[in-house]
Design a protein around this motif. Structure first.
Motif, PDB file in Angstrom:
ATOM      1  N   LYS A  22      46.286  50.182  66.344  1.00  0.00           N
ATOM      2  CA  LYS A  22      45.778  51.604  66.463  1.00  0.00           C
ATOM      3  C   LYS A  22      47.112  52.711  65.993  1.00  0.00           C
ATOM      4  O   LYS A  22      46.705  53.506  65.165  1.00  0.00           O
ATOM      5  CB  LYS A  22      45.505  51.821  67.860  1.00  0.00           C
ATOM      6  CG  LYS A  22      44.825  53.251  68.320  1.00  0.00           C
ATOM      7  CD  LYS A  22      44.269  53.035  69.670  1.00  0.00           C
ATOM      8  CE  LYS A  22      44.106  54.509  70.204  1.00  0.00           C
ATOM      9  NZ  LYS A  22      45.027  55.032  70.770  1.00  0.00           N
ATOM     10  N   LYS A  25      47.184  52.713  62.475  1.00  0.00           N
ATOM     11  CA  LYS A  25      46.152  53.301  61.666  1.00  0.00           C
ATOM     12  C   LYS A  25      46.162  54.912  61.780  1.00  0.00           C
ATOM     13  O   LYS A  25      46.173  55.822  60.949  1.00  0.00           O
ATOM     14  CB  LYS A  25      44.977  53.064  62.365  1.00  0.00           C
ATOM     15  CG  LYS A  25      43.652  53.057  61.630  1.00  0.00           C
ATOM     16  CD  LYS A  25      42.441  52.406  62.309  1.00  0.00           C
ATOM     17  CE  LYS A  25      41.202  52.983  61.548  1.00  0.00           C
ATOM     18  NZ  LYS A  25      40.074  52.292  62.388  1.00  0.00           N
ATOM     19  N   GLU A  26      46.696  55.253  62.886  1.00  0.00           N
ATOM     20  CA  GLU A  26      47.215  56.389  63.269  1.00  0.00           C
ATOM     21  C   GLU A  26      48.581  57.111  62.467  1.00  0.00           C
ATOM     22  O   GLU A  26      48.838  58.456  62.491  1.00  0.00           O
ATOM     23  CB  GLU A  26      47.407  56.864  64.938  1.00  0.00           C
ATOM     24  CG  GLU A  26      46.084  56.766  65.555  1.00  0.00           C
ATOM     25  CD  GLU A  26      46.354  56.755  67.105  1.00  0.00           C
ATOM     26  OE1 GLU A  26      45.467  56.458  67.975  1.00  0.00           O
ATOM     27  OE2 GLU A  26      47.490  56.507  67.377  1.00  0.00           O
ATOM     28  N   LYS A  28      51.557  56.344  63.100  1.00  0.00           N
ATOM     29  CA  LYS A  28      52.750  56.543  63.951  1.00  0.00           C
ATOM     30  C   LYS A  28      53.914  55.793  63.831  1.00  0.00           C
ATOM     31  O   LYS A  28      55.003  55.976  64.048  1.00  0.00           O
ATOM     32  CB  LYS A  28      52.195  56.581  65.463  1.00  0.00           C
ATOM     33  CG  LYS A  28      51.225  57.878  65.865  1.00  0.00           C
ATOM     34  CD  LYS A  28      50.871  57.640  67.524  1.00  0.00           C
ATOM     35  CE  LYS A  28      50.189  58.821  67.753  1.00  0.00           C
ATOM     36  NZ  LYS A  28      49.550  58.444  69.208  1.00  0.00           N
TER      37      LYS A  28
END
Ligand SMILES: Cc1cc2nc3c(=O)[nH]c(=O)nc-3n(C[C@H](O)[C@H](O)[C@H](O)COP(=O)(O)OP(=O)(O)OC[C@H]3O[C@@H](n4cnc5c(N)ncnc54)[C@H](O)[C@@H]3O)c2cc1C
Length: 399
Positions: A22, A25-26, A28
């Motif tokens: 996640k 994907k973001e 970060k």
């Protein structure tokens, strides 16, 4: 953006990677995965490959097939980590990191037994496993084609009757049948021994179940010798001491499963903290004094607060460590704290070929076909934790 480097695409490394999906994907974190091969292999099935009962492609998963495009994959061997400069050195590259996850797995450990390293084959990775079957088959072929008919060529001695040793010995029942059929050899002539210095077989199971495993093997002509201190190995024998008496067990195929240690990179990187390739981590799986480095899987010795000994190294704990590490990293990025790592022991299953097993899982003890199916389900679960459900179903052949 934090730069996370994960070393090793085993159970620990890949579950950590999956847990970071996640935040990758973001945008970060930037993640680099380093592994010496282009593929992940299911270590828990290596005994089947060693016995020739499955193929390499049954347990290998190409890393590029499971990786998001945003993850940088470096296929190379890690040779050194400089924790001061925060650089990982591979054979070809230097990789900077902000956060490092070390999941470099295990190597064979022969405890200085003379000749063991040179003469006995370990079950450590897919290449080593294939070498064992190759040795087995060429020895059976040699026996069939030779005039002298040296019984050593159709004899196998396995040093170590822990989980891996017993699972391999049980696989040999099928292998013996196949090879004897193929080369026209009388199955009754084949000698297979499993040796161990320990006085008790599979102590992680109740005696009734370890007795069941022993009977399974002995009924099929495999001799289990416990209390056998292995003193040395040459090209065609193990020298053992049983009740103070020296004995030699002759075989052209010698296999060693009695010892493993963590990656050699660990002792080289953390000379004061790592012993036999394993390092006692903090309760949050980091290196004491180096909070940017996490250790997962067989390189980690995790001693839970209040306990004295680390948990045994298994795929089960490696997966839980990888998942925890990813959570810890995500929380860290968000400025949150993470409770200490807690291992949930879901039990253990020892396969006895493809249709039988003994299980002590989820508070239940059972054996037979259901236990064998449980083993396959556990293996599929581990693959799912590392990759995805599609790959898990395909690789474990459970349906
Ligand atoms: C025959 C056998 C049966 C087993 N059965 C079970 C079982 O039933 N249940 C269970 O829970 N456990 C079982 N285990 C133990 C389990 O397989 C290990 O505990 C588990 O594989 C450890 O996971 P890991 O992620 O630490 O390392 P691994 O799965 O060994 O992965 C390490 C990865 O790092 C890579 N690597 C290593 N060195 C380098 C380097 N220098 N540079 C780059 N890459 C490198 C390797 O190629 C590999 O991909 C079994 C083990 C064996 C051998």
């Amino acid at each position: 953006m934090k730069n996370v480097v994960i070393l090793g695409a085993g159970y620990g490394g890949l579950t950590a990677l999956k847990g970071l999906k996640k935040v990758i994907k973001e945008g970060k974190v930037k993640v680099t995965l380093v592994n010496k091969n282009s593929y992940h292999y299911d270590t828990v099935n290596l005994h089947e490959l060693s016995a020739g009962n499955i193929k390499r492609e049954d347990i290998c998963i190409e890393i590029k097939d499971i990786l998001a495009e945003t993850v940088n994959f470096v296929q190379d061997e890690v040779i050194k980590i400089d924790t001061d400069k925060k650089i990982v050195y591979t054979k070809q590259q230097e990789l900077d990191y902000d956060l490092l996850v070390v999941g470099l797995g295990f190597e064979t450990q022969t405890f200085g037994i003379e000749g063991m390293l040179e003469n006995a084959l370990p079950i450590t990775d897919v290449n080593a496993a294939e070498k064992i079957f190759y040795r087995l088959e060429s020895n059976f072929k040699k026996y069939a084609e030779s005039e002298e008919k040296d019984i050593k060529d159709i004899s196998v001695v396995v040093g170590g009757t822990g989980l891996a040793g017993i699972e391999f010995l049980a696989e040999l029942v099928e292998t013996r049948k196949e090879l004897c059929n193929k080369y026209g050899i009388d199955e009754k002539l084949v000698k297979i021994y499993g040796l161990d210095a320990a006085p008790v077989l599979l102590p992680m199971f109740d005696k009734a179940y370890s007795d069941y495993a022993r009977k399974f093997l002995e009924d099929r002509g495999i001799e289990i010798i416990l209390g056998a201190g292995i003193k040395g190995a040459t090209s065609d024998r193990f020298v053992v001491e049983i009740d103070g008496e020296r004995r030699e067990l002759l075989a052209s195929t010698l296999v060693w499963t009695a010892g493993v240690k963590g990656s050699r990179i660990m002792d080289a990187t953390f000379p004061e903290l790592s012993k036999n390739g394993r390092l006692v981590t903090t309760q949050q799986l980091t290196v004491p004094g180096l909070e940017d480095i996490y250790i997962v899987g067989d390189c980690a010795a995790f001693i839970e607060e209040g306990q004295e000994r680390p948990y045994p190294t298994t795929a089960q704990i490696a997966c839980q460590m990888g998942t925890y590490t990813a959570k810890h990293i995500v929380n860290r990025l968000e400025g949150n704290s993470t409770p200490n790592f807690k291992y949930i022991n879901r039990g253990v299953v020892c396969s006895l070929g493809s249709k039988d097993a003994i299980a002590s899982a989820m508070g239940l003890k059972y054996k037979g076909f259901l236990a064998a199916k449980t083993k396959k389900a556990i293996e599929a679960k581990a693959i799912n934790e590392c990759t995805n459900i599609k790959t898990a179903i395909r690789n474990q052949r459970i349906f």
